[in-house]
Motif scaffolding. Structure first.
Motif, PDB file in Angstrom:
ATOM      1  N   GLY A   1       0.847  -1.187   0.000  1.00 43.09           N
ATOM      2  CA  GLY A   1       0.000   0.000   0.000  1.00 43.09           C
ATOM      3  C   GLY A   1       0.880   1.232   0.000  1.00 43.09           C
ATOM      4  N   PRO A   2       0.312   2.388  -0.372  1.00 48.82           N
ATOM      5  CA  PRO A   2       1.114   3.609  -0.368  1.00 48.82           C
ATOM      6  C   PRO A   2       1.385   4.087   1.064  1.00 48.82           C
ATOM      7  CG  PRO A   2      -1.164   4.105  -0.900  1.00 48.82           C
ATOM      8  CD  PRO A   2      -1.060   2.616  -0.798  1.00 48.82           C
ATOM      9  N   ASN A   3       2.227   5.104   1.199  1.00 45.21           N
ATOM     10  CA  ASN A   3       2.479   5.658   2.522  1.00 45.21           C
ATOM     11  C   ASN A   3       1.170   6.112   3.158  1.00 45.21           C
ATOM     12  OD1 ASN A   3       5.217   5.331   2.234  1.00 45.21           O
ATOM     13  ND2 ASN A   3       5.488   7.330   1.290  1.00 45.21           N
ATOM     14  N   GLY A   4       1.030   5.821   4.439  1.00 48.91           N
ATOM     15  CA  GLY A   4      -0.180   6.260   5.129  1.00 48.91           C
ATOM     16  C   GLY A   4      -1.351   5.316   4.964  1.00 48.91           C
ATOM     17  N   ALA A   5      -1.127   4.158   4.329  1.00 45.93           N
ATOM     18  CA  ALA A   5      -2.235   3.213   4.143  1.00 45.93           C
ATOM     19  C   ALA A   5      -2.547   2.450   5.423  1.00 45.93           C
ATOM     20  CB  ALA A   5      -1.904   2.233   3.020  1.00 45.93           C
ATOM     21  N   GLY A   6      -1.644   2.524   6.404  1.00 40.26           N
ATOM     22  CA  GLY A   6      -1.873   1.810   7.661  1.00 40.26           C
ATOM     23  C   GLY A   6      -1.045   0.551   7.798  1.00 40.26           C
TER      24      GLY A   6
ATOM     25  N   ALA B   1      -1.579  -8.777   0.689  1.00 36.74           N
ATOM     26  CA  ALA B   1      -2.809  -8.070   1.052  1.00 36.74           C
ATOM     27  C   ALA B   1      -2.610  -6.619   0.653  1.00 36.74           C
ATOM     28  CB  ALA B   1      -3.055  -8.180   2.554  1.00 36.74           C
ATOM     29  N   VAL B   2      -3.554  -6.090  -0.115  1.00 36.10           N
ATOM     30  CA  VAL B   2      -3.442  -4.703  -0.560  1.00 36.10           C
ATOM     31  C   VAL B   2      -4.197  -3.831   0.426  1.00 36.10           C
ATOM     32  CG1 VAL B   2      -3.797  -3.104  -2.457  1.00 36.10           C
ATOM     33  CG2 VAL B   2      -3.348  -5.506  -2.933  1.00 36.10           C
ATOM     34  N   LEU B   3      -3.499  -2.859   1.001  1.00 41.50           N
ATOM     35  CA  LEU B   3      -4.097  -1.991   2.010  1.00 41.50           C
ATOM     36  C   LEU B   3      -4.374  -0.613   1.438  1.00 41.50           C
ATOM     37  CD1 LEU B   3      -3.456  -4.022   4.311  1.00 41.50           C
ATOM     38  CD2 LEU B   3      -2.751  -2.049   5.658  1.00 41.50           C
ATOM     39  N   ASP B   4      -5.528  -0.080   1.774  1.00 46.30           N
ATOM     40  CA  ASP B   4      -5.832   1.291   1.406  1.00 46.30           C
ATOM     41  C   ASP B   4      -6.644   1.917   2.526  1.00 46.30           C
ATOM     42  OD1 ASP B   4      -5.891   3.486  -0.519  1.00 46.30           O
ATOM     43  OD2 ASP B   4      -8.044   3.096  -0.554  1.00 46.30           O
ATOM     44  N   GLN B   5      -6.159   3.000   3.048  1.00 48.73           N
ATOM     45  CA  GLN B   5      -6.827   3.716   4.140  1.00 48.73           C
ATOM     46  C   GLN B   5      -7.260   2.776   5.264  1.00 48.73           C
ATOM     47  OE1 GLN B   5      -9.889   6.179   2.430  1.00 48.73           O
ATOM     48  NE2 GLN B   5      -8.433   7.147   1.030  1.00 48.73           N
ATOM     49  N   GLY B   6      -6.324   1.913   5.654  1.00 45.96           N
ATOM     50  CA  GLY B   6      -6.571   1.062   6.807  1.00 45.96           C
ATOM     51  C   GLY B   6      -7.371  -0.197   6.529  1.00 45.96           C
ATOM     52  N   ARG B   7      -7.883  -0.349   5.308  1.00 49.13           N
ATOM     53  CA  ARG B   7      -8.678  -1.537   5.000  1.00 49.13           C
ATOM     54  C   ARG B   7      -7.901  -2.462   4.062  1.00 49.13           C
ATOM     55  NH1 ARG B   7     -12.562  -0.155   1.665  1.00 49.13           N
ATOM     56  NH2 ARG B   7     -11.431   1.793   1.332  1.00 49.13           N
TER      57      ARG B   7
ATOM     58  N   LEU C   1      -4.159 -11.627  -8.210  1.00 53.36           N
ATOM     59  CA  LEU C   1      -4.625 -10.240  -8.194  1.00 53.36           C
ATOM     60  C   LEU C   1      -4.562  -9.633  -9.585  1.00 53.36           C
ATOM     61  CD1 LEU C   1      -3.046  -8.808  -4.921  1.00 53.36           C
ATOM     62  CD2 LEU C   1      -5.457  -9.230  -5.395  1.00 53.36           C
ATOM     63  N   LYS C   2      -3.475  -9.970 -10.281  1.00 55.54           N
ATOM     64  CA  LYS C   2      -3.313  -9.350 -11.595  1.00 55.54           C
ATOM     65  C   LYS C   2      -4.358  -9.852 -12.584  1.00 55.54           C
ATOM     66  CE  LYS C   2       1.277  -9.734 -11.979  1.00 55.54           C
ATOM     67  NZ  LYS C   2       2.589  -9.521 -12.605  1.00 55.54           N
ATOM     68  N   GLU C   3      -4.860 -11.067 -12.333  1.00 59.38           N
ATOM     69  CA  GLU C   3      -5.913 -11.587 -13.214  1.00 59.38           C
ATOM     70  C   GLU C   3      -7.150 -10.713 -13.186  1.00 59.38           C
ATOM     71  OE1 GLU C   3      -7.029 -15.678 -12.545  1.00 59.38           O
ATOM     72  OE2 GLU C   3      -4.961 -16.266 -13.069  1.00 59.38           O
ATOM     73  N   GLN C   4      -7.352 -10.047 -12.033  1.00 60.11           N
ATOM     74  CA  GLN C   4      -8.542  -9.202 -11.912  1.00 60.11           C
ATOM     75  C   GLN C   4      -8.537  -8.058 -12.923  1.00 60.11           C
ATOM     76  OE1 GLN C   4      -9.273  -7.838  -7.985  1.00 60.11           O
ATOM     77  NE2 GLN C   4      -8.987  -9.837  -7.045  1.00 60.11           N
ATOM     78  N   VAL C   5      -7.351  -7.668 -13.360  1.00 62.22           N
ATOM     79  CA  VAL C   5      -7.287  -6.569 -14.337  1.00 62.22           C
ATOM     80  C   VAL C   5      -6.650  -7.061 -15.633  1.00 62.22           C
ATOM     81  CG1 VAL C   5      -7.290  -4.650 -12.720  1.00 62.22           C
ATOM     82  CG2 VAL C   5      -5.142  -5.804 -13.259  1.00 62.22           C
TER      83      VAL C   5
ATOM     84  N   GLU D   1       0.328  -2.309  -9.142  1.00 63.23           N
ATOM     85  CA  GLU D   1      -0.101  -0.912  -9.018  1.00 63.23           C
ATOM     86  C   GLU D   1      -1.435  -0.697  -9.735  1.00 63.23           C
ATOM     87  OE1 GLU D   1       2.491   1.843 -10.908  1.00 63.23           O
ATOM     88  OE2 GLU D   1       1.731   3.533  -9.758  1.00 63.23           O
ATOM     89  N   ASP D   2      -1.548  -1.324 -10.934  1.00 59.73           N
ATOM     90  CA  ASP D   2      -2.809  -1.211 -11.665  1.00 59.73           C
ATOM     91  C   ASP D   2      -3.935  -1.882 -10.892  1.00 59.73           C
ATOM     92  OD1 ASP D   2      -1.716  -0.023 -14.193  1.00 59.73           O
ATOM     93  OD2 ASP D   2      -0.522  -1.845 -14.061  1.00 59.73           O
ATOM     94  N   VAL D   3      -3.608  -3.007 -10.248  1.00 59.01           N
ATOM     95  CA  VAL D   3      -4.610  -3.695  -9.433  1.00 59.01           C
ATOM     96  C   VAL D   3      -5.080  -2.766  -8.329  1.00 59.01           C
ATOM     97  CG1 VAL D   3      -5.003  -5.626  -7.871  1.00 59.01           C
ATOM     98  CG2 VAL D   3      -3.567  -5.938  -9.891  1.00 59.01           C
ATOM     99  N   TYR D   4      -4.099  -2.130  -7.678  1.00 62.35           N
ATOM    100  CA  TYR D   4      -4.409  -1.219  -6.572  1.00 62.35           C
ATOM    101  C   TYR D   4      -5.362  -0.119  -7.036  1.00 62.35           C
ATOM    102  CZ  TYR D   4      -3.621   2.554  -3.258  1.00 62.35           C
ATOM    103  OH  TYR D   4      -3.795   3.569  -2.368  1.00 62.35           O
ATOM    104  N   LEU D   5      -5.066   0.466  -8.193  1.00 64.38           N
ATOM    105  CA  LEU D   5      -5.908   1.556  -8.697  1.00 64.38           C
ATOM    106  C   LEU D   5      -7.267   1.026  -9.156  1.00 64.38           C
ATOM    107  CD1 LEU D   5      -3.172   3.556 -10.573  1.00 64.38           C
ATOM    108  CD2 LEU D   5      -4.357   4.225  -8.479  1.00 64.38           C
ATOM    109  N   ALA D   6      -7.258  -0.165  -9.792  1.00 62.43           N
ATOM    110  CA  ALA D   6      -8.518  -0.727 -10.262  1.00 62.43           C
ATOM    111  C   ALA D   6      -9.438  -1.083  -9.099  1.00 62.43           C
ATOM    112  CB  ALA D   6      -8.237  -1.967 -11.105  1.00 62.43           C
ATOM    113  N   LEU D   7      -8.844  -1.432  -7.941  1.00 60.16           N
ATOM    114  CA  LEU D   7      -9.653  -1.792  -6.782  1.00 60.16           C
ATOM    115  C   LEU D   7     -10.191  -0.565  -6.065  1.00 60.16           C
ATOM    116  CD1 LEU D   7      -7.381  -4.601  -5.358  1.00 60.16           C
ATOM    117  CD2 LEU D   7      -9.707  -4.904  -6.172  1.00 60.16           C
ATOM    118  N   GLY D   8      -9.838   0.589  -6.577  1.00 67.53           N
ATOM    119  CA  GLY D   8     -10.353   1.816  -5.970  1.00 67.53           C
ATOM    120  C   GLY D   8      -9.388   2.443  -4.984  1.00 67.53           C
TER     121      GLY D   8
END
Lengths: 273, 323
Positions: free
Chosen positions: B46-51, B216-222, B232-236, B307-314
């Protein structure tokens, strides 16, 4: 451990949650004395890298005060107070001031995490660091005491009492320093507390108490370094009253035990947030 | 090996003071659930600050969660945080406790504080420094080393005194490729010989794709996704990434390029587009011929990364690194 069926897990590539029946065996704890010695040794070696210049500063400061006071004080009880006060000031500078700064910075930078994720008793970390800082003061205190005795013409006979004064005053002051450093919410505050403590030891410890107003003498009595100064000063006379010396040293020891216990508690509190 | 359920930690709101603006309440970890198997190299991406670091601090007993449970090898770490130190070795982001020690003494002291006697601590120290190629630096204080070397020395202290779980918070930051290779081969060796499990925190996409078994991809604590990197890459899988770098500015007078602008993520002279393969081929044909080609400095066409997965997942942040 986990009784959740694998199907509900996020991600299906591997079945990872297998029920574990018994908790795994834990690695042994590090025992108090060996880990205390390890911390002490590591802290002592830090002195070689980082603390030598500061130890010089501590000694020069006290030697400077001795020279300055030589112009004011001629001898007798006052000279004894000045020499003893300057010698113990080295202990206050290093054990109180520098240790408060060290722990303050370690806590603020997250360095305590290193110790907190090792199975080491909190007392070993605090006592190891405090012991090392008290040891740093030995050369400076000796140099100051000998220089002072020569400068004021005091006898060197009972200088051996420093062998008790340095560890006991060191315990009291480094305990306070560690507690300041670990309790202060910000590192700047730890530095301020350490500096203030040292300034108090300087102003209240070096000057002879007889001419001071009552309020100042009272605050002098509250300062643990005072008892180290008194114990040392009493031994310059021709017939020192050893009972009083022991009494003063006992106060240092008592403050040391309490302040180191507080510091250990503060470490525990700072390590898990 | 390690099971995390409903882990939540909220940092309270801070009132503003002079010079520091007020910060609202932040939910640093939000109902996190993870299962890590024995011998796995499991990543938190996850990016910085993702938890990520906050989550790891709760797993290592350094921070108490507000609610939720952490169980490692059958031990409840929330109730007994002090047991974590006897199960795992932790590499944090800070080295200030070791900075003024020599590499050799840092490793030996850490080993002793991990419960080894002097002889064992020295034996393991020598073996680990040798394994990581640090022996020539053994006598140098950490603070005199370069950032990557210092990081490697800190990693060495983690390996002295064996633990079944290694928790590594961005271990390879600042390291050159040689040092990185040393880290990953040391990890692989321990996994092969002793079944060591690794929990790795990273914001480096390439590292995540190459070394992790699951992520596990983290974004804003989730946790917004958890699978193998390939899964994961299959998703995109239906998308490819096109990157266009313009010489000075984009030739907006070319209609095909002007149309693209809305769909591109611009950063300076670089446009990043995520397109269906057919579309991507058409775009590449357009920009590599005609008027647009004169303005083009460079372009790449790539299959999707994490990274694309991360962005595609919102994922909201932009802080992932490809290095």
């Amino acid at each position: 451990m986990s009784v959740v069926p694998a199907e509900v897990l996020p991600g299906s590539a591997r079945a990872v949650a297998r029920p574990v029946r018994a908790a795994a065996e834990l690695a042994p704890r590090a025992r108090l004395w060996p880990s205390l010695v390890a911390v002490y040794r590591a802290q002592l070696s830090r002195a070689r890298v980082a603390r030598i210049p500061l130890l010089f500063v501590a000694t020069f400061q006290s030697v400077g005060i001795l020279i300055m006071m030589r112009g004011v004080v001629d001898g007798g009880r006052e000279a004894e107070a000045v020499v003893a006060g300057s010698a113990v000031l080295v202990v206050a500078f290093v054990a109180l001031n520098l240790l408060a700064q060290y722990f303050g910075q370690l806590r603020a930078s997250g360095g305590l995490d290193h110790y907190a994720t090792l199975p080491v008793p909190p007392a070993a970390v605090v006592l190891g660091a405090a012991g090392a800082y008290a040891s740093f003061t030995v050369p400076g205190t000796l140099v100051t005491a000998v220089f002072g005795c020569v400068l004021f013409g005091l006898p060197l006979t009972h200088l051996w009492v420093l062998a008790a004064v340095i560890p006991l005053a060191g315990a009291a002051l480094s305990g306070l320093g560690a507690a300041f450093g670990l309790l202060a919410p910000r590192p700047e505050l730890a530095t301020v507390l350490g500096q203030l403590g040292m300034s108090a030891a300087l102003l209240l410890g070096v000057l002879p108490p007889d001419r001071m107003p009552e309020a100042v003498r009272f605050s002098r009595d509250l300062l643990p370094s005072t008892y180290g100064v008194e114990a040392f000063a009493r031994t310059f006379g021709p017939n020192p009253d050893w009972a009083y010396v022991l009494g003063d040293l006992a106060v240092c020891a008592g403050v040391g035990v309490v302040s180191l216990a507080v510091a250990t508690w503060a470490y525990r509190r700072a390590a898990v947030r | 090996m390690c099971a995390v359920r409903g882990l939540t930690k909220t940092y309270p709101a801070v009132r503003g003071r002079r010079g520091t603006p007020a910060t609202p309440e932040v939910r640093a970890t939000d109902d996190v659930r993870l299962d890590i198997g024995r011998g796995e190299i499991f990543g938190l991406l996850g990016p910085n600050g993702a938890g990520k670091s906050t989550l790891v601090r709760q797993l290592t007993g350094l921070m108490r969660p507000d609610t939720g449970s952490v169980e490692i090898l059958g031990h409840d770490i929330v109730r007994h945080p002090e047991r974590a130190a006897r199960i795992l070795a932790y590499l944090g982001q800070e080295s200030s406790a070791l900075d003024e020690l020599t590499v050799s003494l840092a490793a030996e002291t850490t080993g002793r504080l991990r419960g080894l006697d002097v002889r064992r601590a020295r034996q393991e120290r020598d073996a680990v420094l040798d394994e990581l190629g640090l022996t020539p630096l053994a006598g140098r204080p950490l603070r005199k080393l370069s950032g990557g070397q210092r990081r490697l020395a800190c990693f060495a202290t983690v390996l002295v005194g064996e633990r079944p779980l290694l928790v590594l918070d961005e271990p390879t930051t600042g390291m050159d490729p040689v040092a990185r290779r040393a880290v990953w081969s040391a990890v692989d060796r321990r996994r092969a010989e002793r079944g060591t499990t690794v929990l790795l925190v990273t914001h480096n996409v390439i590292e995540a794709e190459t070394v992790l078994d699951r992520v596990a991809v983290l974004d804003q604590g989730r946790v917004i996704a958890c699978d193998t990197p390939a899964g994961l890459k299959e998703q995109v899988a239906g998308e490819v990434r096109v990157e266009l770098v313009w010489r000075e500015r984009a030739p907006l007078d070319v209609p095909e390029v002007a149309v693209l602008r809305e769909r591109a993520v611009e950063s300076g002279r670089r446009w990043t587009l995520r397109l269906a393969p057919d579309e991507a081929r058409a775009i590449v044909a357009t920009v590599t011929g005609g008027a647009a080609f004169a303005a083009l400095d460079d372009f790449t066409l790539a299959t999707p990364s994490l990274e694309d997965v991360y962005l595609a997942l919102g994922g909201a942040g932009q802080g992932l690194v490809r290095a």
